[in-house]
Design a protein around this motif. Structure first.
Motif, PDB file in Angstrom:
ATOM      1  N   GLY A 144       4.052  -1.709  -8.120  1.00 33.47           N
ATOM      2  CA  GLY A 144       2.888  -2.329  -8.151  1.00 33.47           C
ATOM      3  C   GLY A 144       2.266  -3.425  -8.979  1.00 33.47           C
ATOM      4  N   TRP A 145       1.286  -3.205  -9.374  1.00 36.80           N
ATOM      5  CA  TRP A 145       1.063  -3.929 -10.320  1.00 36.80           C
ATOM      6  C   TRP A 145       1.119  -5.840  -9.262  1.00 36.80           C
ATOM      7  CZ3 TRP A 145       4.924  -1.226 -13.089  1.00 36.80           C
ATOM      8  CH2 TRP A 145       3.806  -1.083 -14.510  1.00 36.80           C
ATOM      9  N   LYS A 146      -0.308  -5.156  -8.604  1.00 35.01           N
ATOM     10  CA  LYS A 146      -0.698  -5.814  -6.848  1.00 35.01           C
ATOM     11  C   LYS A 146      -1.520  -7.054  -7.491  1.00 35.01           C
ATOM     12  CE  LYS A 146      -1.912  -2.213  -3.712  1.00 35.01           C
ATOM     13  NZ  LYS A 146      -2.419  -1.743  -3.116  1.00 35.01           N
ATOM     14  N   THR A 147      -2.101  -6.459  -8.804  1.00 33.31           N
ATOM     15  CA  THR A 147      -2.979  -7.801  -8.902  1.00 33.31           C
ATOM     16  C   THR A 147      -2.152  -9.106 -10.113  1.00 33.31           C
ATOM     17  OG1 THR A 147      -4.326  -7.113 -10.085  1.00 33.31           O
ATOM     18  CG2 THR A 147      -5.282  -6.904  -8.013  1.00 33.31           C
ATOM     19  N   HIS A 169       4.226   1.311 -12.212  1.00 38.05           N
ATOM     20  CA  HIS A 169       2.534   1.657 -12.441  1.00 38.05           C
ATOM     21  C   HIS A 169       2.046   2.804 -11.561  1.00 38.05           C
ATOM     22  CE1 HIS A 169      -1.640   1.001 -12.407  1.00 38.05           C
ATOM     23  NE2 HIS A 169      -1.365   0.536 -13.868  1.00 38.05           N
ATOM     24  N   ALA A 170       1.396   4.232 -11.996  1.00 38.16           N
ATOM     25  CA  ALA A 170       0.641   4.545 -11.917  1.00 38.16           C
ATOM     26  C   ALA A 170      -0.231   4.627 -11.509  1.00 38.16           C
ATOM     27  CB  ALA A 170       1.282   5.969 -12.340  1.00 38.16           C
ATOM     28  N   HIS A 171      -1.370   5.004  -9.998  1.00 37.06           N
ATOM     29  CA  HIS A 171      -2.758   4.948 -10.995  1.00 37.06           C
ATOM     30  C   HIS A 171      -3.079   6.130 -10.669  1.00 37.06           C
ATOM     31  CE1 HIS A 171      -2.744   1.313  -8.813  1.00 37.06           C
ATOM     32  NE2 HIS A 171      -1.677   0.880  -8.116  1.00 37.06           N
ATOM     33  N   HIS A 172      -3.301   6.672 -11.271  1.00 34.50           N
ATOM     34  CA  HIS A 172      -3.040   8.120 -11.445  1.00 34.50           C
ATOM     35  C   HIS A 172      -2.532   9.196 -13.567  1.00 34.50           C
ATOM     36  CE1 HIS A 172       0.211   9.175  -9.473  1.00 34.50           C
ATOM     37  NE2 HIS A 172       0.331   8.874  -8.460  1.00 34.50           N
ATOM     38  N   TYR A 198       1.117  -0.880  -0.869  1.00 37.60           N
ATOM     39  CA  TYR A 198      -0.192  -0.205   0.076  1.00 37.60           C
ATOM     40  C   TYR A 198       0.908   1.026  -0.081  1.00 37.60           C
ATOM     41  CZ  TYR A 198      -3.864  -2.973   0.634  1.00 37.60           C
ATOM     42  OH  TYR A 198      -4.372  -4.062   1.137  1.00 37.60           O
ATOM     43  N   LYS A 199       0.550   2.298   0.022  1.00 35.57           N
ATOM     44  CA  LYS A 199       1.478   3.724   0.110  1.00 35.57           C
ATOM     45  C   LYS A 199       1.981   4.176   1.078  1.00 35.57           C
ATOM     46  CE  LYS A 199       0.112   8.419  -0.559  1.00 35.57           C
ATOM     47  NZ  LYS A 199      -0.983   9.385  -0.793  1.00 35.57           N
ATOM     48  N   GLU A 240      -5.074   1.054 -21.257  1.00 30.98           N
ATOM     49  CA  GLU A 240      -3.804   0.789 -21.183  1.00 30.98           C
ATOM     50  C   GLU A 240      -2.603  -0.423 -21.321  1.00 30.98           C
ATOM     51  OE1 GLU A 240      -2.166   0.923 -16.263  1.00 30.98           O
ATOM     52  OE2 GLU A 240      -3.820   1.058 -17.129  1.00 30.98           O
TER      53      GLU A 240
END
Length: 162
Positions: free
Chosen positions: A101-104, A37-40, A9-10, A81
């Motif tokens: 990133g890419w948690k999943t 990976h950026a979520h924004h 997590y952040k 994406e």
């Protein structure tokens, strides 16, 4: 090519861990690339620069090159994406790729976890998390390393099947 995700997590320490691992692995003579990976929305360009002006004018791709580096920026427009696999195909061959990133994603992962962040651990419910790097002792169903022990974590990554 060995691929490992660095997830959490952040404020869990992911970026610092990636940085330490890159230093450790390249210090061992390995070629390393990273994906973030950026979520924004994000921008690697600066308004007013020539390359930014090219993008603003409508260029689908802008490549900036010098004698030190080059960067290719692609505008997605309405396209989806790119997947992690599609992005990996664009990288030059290396020994290790660290994907922050890419948690999943269904890839082997190291979870970065800090107690002070107050988030739950991913490892107990995610079999792709192969180890946890944390700032305190935690009980998890996989190996646990100190968050700042890049040498031991690098050893672990390199010992896992590619």
């Amino acid at each position: 090519m060995r691929l490992f995700g660095i997830v959490g997590y952040k404020n869990s320490g992911k970026t610092g861990l990636v940085e330490r691992l890159v230093i450790e692995l390249t210090g061992r003579g390995l070629r390393v690339s990273t994906l973030k990976h950026a979520h924004h929305a994000f921008d690697v360009d600066q308004p007013g620069r020539d390359s930014h002006r090219h993008r603003d004018a409508g260029a689908r791709q802008v490549l900036v090159a010098s004698d030190r580096r080059w960067a290719l920026m692609s505008e997605l427009g309405d396209a989806p994406e790119p997947t992690l696999d599609e992005l990996l195909e664009r990288l030059d061959p290396v020994d290790v790729v660290l994907a922050e990133g890419w948690k999943t994603a269904p890839i082997p992962k190291i979870e970065a976890w800090r107690e002070a962040a107050g988030n739950p651990l991913l490892a107990p419910d995610d079999s792709t998390v192969r180890a946890v790097a944390s700032d305190v002792e935690v009980t998890v169903p996989c190996p646990r390393f100190p968050l700042d022990d890049a040498s031991a974590i690098a050893d672990f990554i390199l010992s896992e099947p590619a």
